[in-house]
Design an enzyme around this catalytic site. Structure first.
Site, short mmCIF file in Angstrom:
data_model
loop_
_atom_site.label_atom_id
_atom_site.label_comp_id
_atom_site.label_asym_id
_atom_site.label_seq_id
_atom_site.Cartn_x
_atom_site.Cartn_y
_atom_site.Cartn_z
N ARG A 120 0.84 -1.32 0.02
CA ARG A 120 0.11 0.02 -0.04
C ARG A 120 0.82 1.44 -0.05
NH1 ARG A 120 -3.39 -2.85 3.89
NH2 ARG A 120 -5.02 -3.95 2.93
N LYS A 142 3.39 11.45 -11.34
CA LYS A 142 2.74 10.48 -12.05
C LYS A 142 3.41 8.87 -12.25
CE LYS A 142 -0.31 13.45 -14.78
NZ LYS A 142 -0.59 13.99 -16.30
N GLU A 184 10.08 17.33 -24.75
CA GLU A 184 9.36 17.72 -23.62
C GLU A 184 9.73 19.10 -23.18
OE1 GLU A 184 6.73 16.23 -22.56
OE2 GLU A 184 7.17 14.12 -22.62
N LYS A 226 7.48 22.79 -14.35
CA LYS A 226 6.74 21.56 -14.08
C LYS A 226 6.53 21.66 -12.41
CE LYS A 226 5.42 16.98 -14.53
NZ LYS A 226 5.57 15.59 -15.12
N GLU A 236 -4.07 16.94 -11.51
CA GLU A 236 -4.88 17.36 -12.77
C GLU A 236 -6.31 17.56 -13.00
OE1 GLU A 236 -2.41 15.51 -16.16
OE2 GLU A 236 -4.23 15.31 -17.25
N ARG A 240 -2.81 21.36 -14.79
CA ARG A 240 -1.61 20.28 -15.03
C ARG A 240 -1.75 19.70 -16.56
NH1 ARG A 240 1.28 15.66 -10.97
NH2 ARG A 240 2.64 14.73 -12.79
N ASN A 244 0.32 17.83 -21.12
CA ASN A 244 -0.23 17.03 -21.83
C ASN A 244 -0.24 17.39 -23.54
OD1 ASN A 244 -0.37 14.86 -20.42
ND2 ASN A 244 -2.05 15.33 -19.50
N HIS A 247 0.03 15.11 -26.63
CA HIS A 247 0.09 13.77 -25.87
C HIS A 247 -1.22 13.05 -26.37
CE1 HIS A 247 3.33 15.21 -23.63
NE2 HIS A 247 3.45 14.26 -22.82
N HIS A 251 0.01 9.75 -27.92
CA HIS A 251 -0.27 8.49 -27.23
C HIS A 251 -0.77 7.61 -28.22
CE1 HIS A 251 -0.06 10.10 -22.79
NE2 HIS A 251 0.98 9.57 -23.21
N HIS A 264 8.64 8.13 -26.96
CA HIS A 264 7.47 9.02 -26.45
C HIS A 264 7.93 10.54 -27.06
CE1 HIS A 264 4.80 10.28 -23.67
NE2 HIS A 264 5.65 11.35 -23.24
P1 NAD Z 1 13.25 5.27 -21.32
O1 NAD Z 1 12.94 5.15 -20.08
O2 NAD Z 1 12.78 4.02 -22.25
O3 NAD Z 1 14.81 5.50 -21.90
C1 NAD Z 1 15.02 5.32 -23.07
C2 NAD Z 1 16.35 4.72 -23.55
O4 NAD Z 1 17.69 5.35 -23.03
C3 NAD Z 1 16.14 3.32 -22.93
O5 NAD Z 1 16.65 2.11 -23.72
C4 NAD Z 1 17.22 3.58 -21.55
O6 NAD Z 1 17.61 1.93 -21.37
C5 NAD Z 1 18.12 4.17 -22.15
N1 NAD Z 1 18.99 5.03 -21.22
C6 NAD Z 1 18.35 5.43 -20.17
N2 NAD Z 1 19.29 6.19 -19.61
C7 NAD Z 1 20.39 5.98 -20.24
C8 NAD Z 1 21.81 6.67 -20.15
N3 NAD Z 1 22.20 7.63 -19.10
N4 NAD Z 1 22.53 6.41 -20.85
C9 NAD Z 1 22.52 5.73 -22.04
N5 NAD Z 1 21.20 5.09 -22.06
C10 NAD Z 1 20.22 5.33 -21.27
O7 NAD Z 1 12.51 6.47 -22.01
P2 NAD Z 1 12.39 7.89 -21.77
O8 NAD Z 1 12.28 8.71 -22.95
O9 NAD Z 1 13.36 8.41 -20.52
O10 NAD Z 1 10.96 7.83 -21.01
C11 NAD Z 1 9.75 7.47 -21.75
C12 NAD Z 1 8.57 7.17 -20.76
O11 NAD Z 1 8.32 8.43 -19.77
C13 NAD Z 1 7.13 7.08 -21.51
O12 NAD Z 1 6.78 5.54 -21.01
C14 NAD Z 1 6.45 8.25 -21.06
O13 NAD Z 1 5.10 7.77 -21.01
C15 NAD Z 1 7.11 8.57 -20.00
N6 NAD Z 1 6.61 9.92 -19.20
C16 NAD Z 1 6.32 9.97 -17.82
C17 NAD Z 1 6.05 11.47 -17.37
C18 NAD Z 1 5.40 11.39 -16.04
O14 NAD Z 1 4.97 12.38 -15.75
N7 NAD Z 1 5.36 10.28 -15.29
C19 NAD Z 1 6.39 12.41 -18.30
C20 NAD Z 1 6.77 12.23 -19.30
C21 NAD Z 1 6.92 10.82 -20.10
N1 GLY Z 2 3.73 14.75 -18.08
C1 GLY Z 2 2.56 14.97 -17.87
C2 GLY Z 2 2.50 15.28 -16.23
O1 GLY Z 2 3.24 15.18 -15.52
O2 GLY Z 2 1.43 15.75 -15.91
#
Ligand code: NAD
Ligand code: GLY
Length: 360
Positions: A120, A142, A184, A226, A236, A240, A244, A247, A251, A264
């Site tokens: 939890r 998130k 982003e 942010k 949101e 907030r 997006n 997005h 998405h 992404h």
């Molecule tokens: P990812 O986490 O898949 O990383 C991209 C690639 O880079 C992966 O293969 C990873 O292993 C590699 N990598 C990571 N760090 C590295 C480094 N320092 N050196 C070499 N390789 C490295 O992708 P991302 O672009 O970081 O994140 C995308 C995800 O984030 C999506 O799923 C998206 O939905 C999510 N997201 C979430 C929020 C939120 O607010 N929670 C906001 C934006 C995006």
């Molecule tokens: N990336 C969108 C949010 O954090 O709200």
């Protein structure tokens, strides 16, 4: 080293930004509880940074558990999440355990959701290693995994105790992933901060060259924006949603093509062009404004043309969006460059924007 704060009363936390942070035990300790530190990372990130982080945690006196899961967007699912629960349970991790998410947005979202749900809820720390994660996903709480029918559909709002954004980790990030993070970054200029948009237009070459001063400014300003938005609207219900921009289209692209086919930030970039086009058709932006959006995204090395999934498929996918209400898709649109709003738009009015997005 810079420090910002996400002001959320008793759930507020620091974002520490700078080089060499994952080697500093005093910093990591700030987010730790009294139990095991369970570091969740992927098989691609582990060889780069896991030992450094576990050594630092051990120097700080923590008992460390390493949990290495498959890499990438296609692994952001129940199966991988279950591997995390399996390891936590097999190692008798209790409620004092702190989960340390070491990686990009995929690991941050997945490990954060594990932290939100394990027994939890246990504390967690975000140690972002991609540009996207440093400027966006590690901040704001998130957490989610994907469902085959929709991106990030299973998740929770759950804030970390600490975000430790070590800019040195970006030195190993491949260019394609780096550019995806720039998607982003430019988003913040389009939705919220016209002066930052102008700064990005003037400094995109420096950012592409990973100039340390430019990069530090971009990360800091992105996190500030942010953190400010999240502090106003954690769950949101209003502003907030501006985060997006692009997005809803993005998405749909990610789910429609299969997770991981487009990154992404790439999908969001093409989605922002579609949203700008729709904003023009709604009477807000000029042709010149849309051209500016397209030009900056193109200069960041990101796609401006959306893949042609067919309009019916786009609308099906976009209806499975967390902003949709009563079956109506709500879009993040631009009132002007530097300010967004959210509104439902009938499919018939979106259709020409989609047609332009796949062909321009
Ligand atoms: P990812 O986490 O898949 O990383 C991209 C690639 O880079 C992966 O293969 C990873 O292993 C590699 N990598 C990571 N760090 C590295 C480094 N320092 N050196 C070499 N390789 C490295 O992708 P991302 O672009 O970081 O994140 C995308 C995800 O984030 C999506 O799923 C998206 O939905 C999510 N997201 C979430 C929020 C939120 O607010 N929670 C906001 C934006 C995006
Ligand atoms: N990336 C969108 C949010 O954090 O709200």
């Amino acid at each position: 080293m810079d420090e910002l704060r996400v002001n959320l009363a008793d759930r507020g936390y620091p974002i520490v930004i700078g080089p060499g942070l994952i080697r500093q035990e005093a910093l990591l300790k700030r987010g730790l509880g009294s139990g095991i530190a369970a570091v969740v990372t992927s098989d691609r990130i582990a060889p780069l940074y896991l030992k450094t982080v576990t050594d630092t945690l051990a120097r700080g006196g923590a008992q460390v558990l390493e949990i290495v899961v498959p890499d990438g967007e296609q692994a952001k699912n129940w199966e991988t999440l279950n591997l995390v629960y399996d390891a936590l349970l097999a190692n008798r991790c209790d409620r004092k355990t702190t989960i340390v998410a070491l990686g990009g947005g995929v690991i941050g979202d997945l490990a954060g959701f594990a932290a939100a749900t394990y027994q939890r809820g246990v504390p967690f720390i975000q140690v972002p290693t991609t540009l996207l994660a440093l400027v966006d996903s590690s901040v704001g709480g998130k957490t989610a995994i994907n469902h085959p029918l929709g991106k990030n559909m299973i998740g929770a709002f759950y804030q970390p105790q600490l975000v430790l954004a070590d800019t040195d980790t970006l030195s190993t990030l491949p260019d394609r992933e780096y550019r995806s993070g720039l998607g982003e970054v430019v988003k913040y200029g389009f939705i919220y901060d016209y002066a930052f948009l102008e700064w990005l237009e003037a400094n995109m070459d420096a950012l592409l060259a990973r100039d340390p001063a430019a990069l530090t400014h971009a990360i800091r300003r992105s996190c500030e924006i942010k953190a400010g938005i999240v502090a106003q609207d954690e769950r949101e219900t209003g502003i907030r949603a501006w985060l997006n921009l692009g997005h809803t289209f993005g998405h749909a692209i990610e789910t429609g093509l299969g997770y991981g086919e487009w990154l992404h930030g790439e999908a969001v970039a093409a989605g922002m062009v579609a949203a700008a086009e729709l904003s023009r058709l709604q009477g807000n932006l000029s042709v010149a404004d849309v051209a500016r959006v397209r030009r900056l995204i193109k200069r960041a090395g990101l796609p401006t043309v959306s893949p042609d999934l067919g309009q019916a498929r786009y609308f099906d996918l976009m209806r499975i969006d967390k902003k949709a209400e009563g079956g109506a898709i709500r879009y993040v649109l631009l009132k002007r460059l530097g300010e967004a709003y959210v509104a439902p738009v009938p499919d018939a009015q979106v259709a020409p924007a989609l047609a332009a997005a796949v062909s321009n």
